[in-house]
Design a protein around this motif. Sequence first.
Motif, PDB file in Angstrom:
ATOM      1  N   ALA A 196      31.090  34.052  40.172  1.00  0.00           N
ATOM      2  CA  ALA A 196      30.532  35.283  40.729  1.00  0.00           C
ATOM      3  C   ALA A 196      30.852  36.495  39.871  1.00  0.00           C
ATOM      4  CB  ALA A 196      31.044  35.510  42.146  1.00  0.00           C
ATOM      5  N   ALA A 197      32.010  36.510  39.213  1.00  0.00           N
ATOM      6  CA  ALA A 197      32.485  37.738  38.572  1.00  0.00           C
ATOM      7  C   ALA A 197      32.581  37.669  37.058  1.00  0.00           C
ATOM      8  CB  ALA A 197      33.856  38.127  39.138  1.00  0.00           C
ATOM      9  N   LEU A 198      32.837  36.511  36.488  1.00  0.00           N
ATOM     10  CA  LEU A 198      33.076  36.445  35.045  1.00  0.00           C
ATOM     11  C   LEU A 198      31.781  36.172  34.293  1.00  0.00           C
ATOM     12  CD1 LEU A 198      36.498  34.546  34.824  1.00  0.00           C
ATOM     13  CD2 LEU A 198      36.029  36.999  35.103  1.00  0.00           C
ATOM     14  N   ALA A 245      28.344  38.500  32.018  1.00  0.00           N
ATOM     15  CA  ALA A 245      27.986  39.724  31.292  1.00  0.00           C
ATOM     16  C   ALA A 245      27.609  40.874  32.217  1.00  0.00           C
ATOM     17  CB  ALA A 245      26.824  39.431  30.340  1.00  0.00           C
ATOM     18  N   GLY A 246      26.998  40.563  33.351  1.00  0.00           N
ATOM     19  CA  GLY A 246      26.556  41.622  34.245  1.00  0.00           C
ATOM     20  C   GLY A 246      27.681  42.445  34.846  1.00  0.00           C
ATOM     21  N   ARG A 247      28.895  41.917  34.842  1.00  0.00           N
ATOM     22  CA  ARG A 247      30.034  42.631  35.424  1.00  0.00           C
ATOM     23  C   ARG A 247      31.052  43.051  34.358  1.00  0.00           C
ATOM     24  NH1 ARG A 247      30.904  43.059  40.692  1.00  0.00           N
ATOM     25  NH2 ARG A 247      29.409  42.090  42.123  1.00  0.00           N
ATOM     26  N   THR A 248      30.706  42.925  33.098  1.00  0.00           N
ATOM     27  CA  THR A 248      31.664  43.161  32.026  1.00  0.00           C
ATOM     28  C   THR A 248      31.202  44.259  31.079  1.00  0.00           C
ATOM     29  OG1 THR A 248      32.224  40.809  32.104  1.00  0.00           O
ATOM     30  CG2 THR A 248      32.970  42.029  30.173  1.00  0.00           C
ATOM     31  N   ALA A 278      34.365  31.936  26.096  1.00  0.00           N
ATOM     32  CA  ALA A 278      34.794  30.610  26.547  1.00  0.00           C
ATOM     33  C   ALA A 278      35.719  30.709  27.755  1.00  0.00           C
ATOM     34  CB  ALA A 278      35.499  29.882  25.407  1.00  0.00           C
ATOM     35  N   ALA A 279      36.596  31.723  27.766  1.00  0.00           N
ATOM     36  CA  ALA A 279      37.501  31.915  28.904  1.00  0.00           C
ATOM     37  C   ALA A 279      36.728  32.215  30.184  1.00  0.00           C
ATOM     38  CB  ALA A 279      38.482  33.045  28.600  1.00  0.00           C
ATOM     39  N   PHE A 280      35.623  32.925  30.056  1.00  0.00           N
ATOM     40  CA  PHE A 280      34.776  33.223  31.208  1.00  0.00           C
ATOM     41  C   PHE A 280      34.013  31.976  31.681  1.00  0.00           C
ATOM     42  CE2 PHE A 280      33.915  38.092  30.958  1.00  0.00           C
ATOM     43  CZ  PHE A 280      35.272  38.336  30.964  1.00  0.00           C
ATOM     44  N   ALA A 281      33.542  31.173  30.732  1.00  0.00           N
ATOM     45  CA  ALA A 281      32.596  30.100  31.051  1.00  0.00           C
ATOM     46  C   ALA A 281      33.262  28.797  31.482  1.00  0.00           C
ATOM     47  CB  ALA A 281      31.700  29.831  29.839  1.00  0.00           C
ATOM     48  N   GLN A 282      34.497  28.570  31.087  1.00  0.00           N
ATOM     49  CA  GLN A 282      35.155  27.290  31.370  1.00  0.00           C
ATOM     50  C   GLN A 282      35.478  27.157  32.845  1.00  0.00           C
ATOM     51  OE1 GLN A 282      38.683  26.625  29.043  1.00  0.00           O
ATOM     52  NE2 GLN A 282      39.386  24.958  30.348  1.00  0.00           N
ATOM     53  N   THR A 318      40.942  39.232  42.315  1.00  0.00           N
ATOM     54  CA  THR A 318      40.996  39.941  41.039  1.00  0.00           C
ATOM     55  C   THR A 318      42.254  39.567  40.266  1.00  0.00           C
ATOM     56  OG1 THR A 318      39.757  41.782  42.006  1.00  0.00           O
ATOM     57  CG2 THR A 318      40.926  42.202  39.945  1.00  0.00           C
ATOM     58  N   THR A 319      43.375  39.487  40.949  1.00  0.00           N
ATOM     59  CA  THR A 319      44.622  39.093  40.295  1.00  0.00           C
ATOM     60  C   THR A 319      44.523  37.683  39.739  1.00  0.00           C
ATOM     61  OG1 THR A 319      45.959  40.541  41.704  1.00  0.00           O
ATOM     62  CG2 THR A 319      47.088  38.675  40.678  1.00  0.00           C
ATOM     63  N   ALA A 320      43.978  36.768  40.512  1.00  0.00           N
ATOM     64  CA  ALA A 320      43.868  35.382  40.059  1.00  0.00           C
ATOM     65  C   ALA A 320      42.938  35.264  38.855  1.00  0.00           C
ATOM     66  CB  ALA A 320      43.378  34.505  41.203  1.00  0.00           C
ATOM     67  N   LEU A 321      41.786  35.927  38.906  1.00  0.00           N
ATOM     68  CA  LEU A 321      40.842  35.838  37.792  1.00  0.00           C
ATOM     69  C   LEU A 321      41.405  36.472  36.525  1.00  0.00           C
ATOM     70  CD1 LEU A 321      37.465  36.641  39.584  1.00  0.00           C
ATOM     71  CD2 LEU A 321      38.208  34.428  38.689  1.00  0.00           C
ATOM     72  N   ALA A 322      42.035  37.630  36.659  1.00  0.00           N
ATOM     73  CA  ALA A 322      42.633  38.280  35.495  1.00  0.00           C
ATOM     74  C   ALA A 322      43.688  37.390  34.862  1.00  0.00           C
ATOM     75  CB  ALA A 322      43.247  39.619  35.895  1.00  0.00           C
ATOM     76  N   THR A 323      44.472  36.733  35.691  1.00  0.00           N
ATOM     77  CA  THR A 323      45.521  35.854  35.184  1.00  0.00           C
ATOM     78  C   THR A 323      44.931  34.662  34.449  1.00  0.00           C
ATOM     79  OG1 THR A 323      46.933  36.513  37.034  1.00  0.00           O
ATOM     80  CG2 THR A 323      47.550  34.531  35.843  1.00  0.00           C
ATOM     81  N   VAL A 324      43.865  34.080  34.984  1.00  0.00           N
ATOM     82  CA  VAL A 324      43.221  32.941  34.328  1.00  0.00           C
ATOM     83  C   VAL A 324      42.691  33.348  32.947  1.00  0.00           C
ATOM     84  CG1 VAL A 324      41.196  31.430  34.414  1.00  0.00           C
ATOM     85  CG2 VAL A 324      42.657  31.677  36.426  1.00  0.00           C
ATOM     86  N   VAL A 325      41.981  34.475  32.879  1.00  0.00           N
ATOM     87  CA  VAL A 325      41.424  34.920  31.602  1.00  0.00           C
ATOM     88  C   VAL A 325      42.543  35.234  30.612  1.00  0.00           C
ATOM     89  CG1 VAL A 325      40.079  36.741  30.472  1.00  0.00           C
ATOM     90  CG2 VAL A 325      39.295  35.779  32.648  1.00  0.00           C
ATOM     91  N   GLU A 326      43.562  35.945  31.073  1.00  0.00           N
ATOM     92  CA  GLU A 326      44.688  36.282  30.198  1.00  0.00           C
ATOM     93  C   GLU A 326      45.356  35.008  29.665  1.00  0.00           C
ATOM     94  OE1 GLU A 326      48.441  39.290  30.618  1.00  0.00           O
ATOM     95  OE2 GLU A 326      48.319  37.648  32.070  1.00  0.00           O
ATOM     96  N   ALA A 327      45.609  34.041  30.542  1.00  0.00           N
ATOM     97  CA  ALA A 327      46.277  32.808  30.127  1.00  0.00           C
ATOM     98  C   ALA A 327      45.443  32.036  29.108  1.00  0.00           C
ATOM     99  CB  ALA A 327      46.555  31.934  31.355  1.00  0.00           C
TER     100      ALA A 327
END
Length: 206
Positions: A198-200, A202-205, A129-133, A81-90
């Motif tokens: 797995a997480a980024l 629409a179904g989880r957002t 785009a941040a989710f899909a890249q 969760t920390t890694a994914l949040a950081t990627v999206v934020e960045a």
Amino acid sequence: MRSLRPALPLPLVLLAACAGATRGAPPSPGRALVSTPDGSVGRIEVRHLDAQPRLTLVSRDGDPAPALVASVATDLGSVATTALATVVEARLLAAGFDVDARIDRSAFRVRLLVKDAARVAPFLRALSAAFAQPIVAGSPEVARAIERVQALRASPLDAPELSAIAACTGRLGLAGAEPVVDLETPAGVRELEGWRTAALHAGRTS
């Protein structure tokens, strides 16, 4: 502080919006699933939109500024969760949006104050785009994720027995000997990419 109440264009989705709109604002698109009773101090309404995340509208008198919050339920634990949040934020910061991330054990939220309603549509496109890249080794967002994950290791839980409590409360934290994926290796980046798929989405957002 004087309250600002611009009406945000809300036919666009993916987010829970906390806006200083008046109660008389026109309804958003989609089918209402639940809403607070008329006359409530604040109005909360959850709407369903086809092929999109649910949209939660929160209208309150007196908010200093409207905001958008993208909330993602990862159910993957502290490191992922920390890694994914950081990627999206960045990625959103690199796209020119002054966002910040708030991270729990199995979910994270990305927040943006909306001073200009014209920025809503570009933000939603940038979020998608941040989710899909795909995530690749050596990218700036992976470097930031490595720093955040290392910070988790630097402040472990006081005892392994606290892991179950942390899991129950949603608190971030690792036990001292808990294994952590090495994001500096190709295998670690591949695992991070698997977490993204797995997480980024629409179904989880919301």
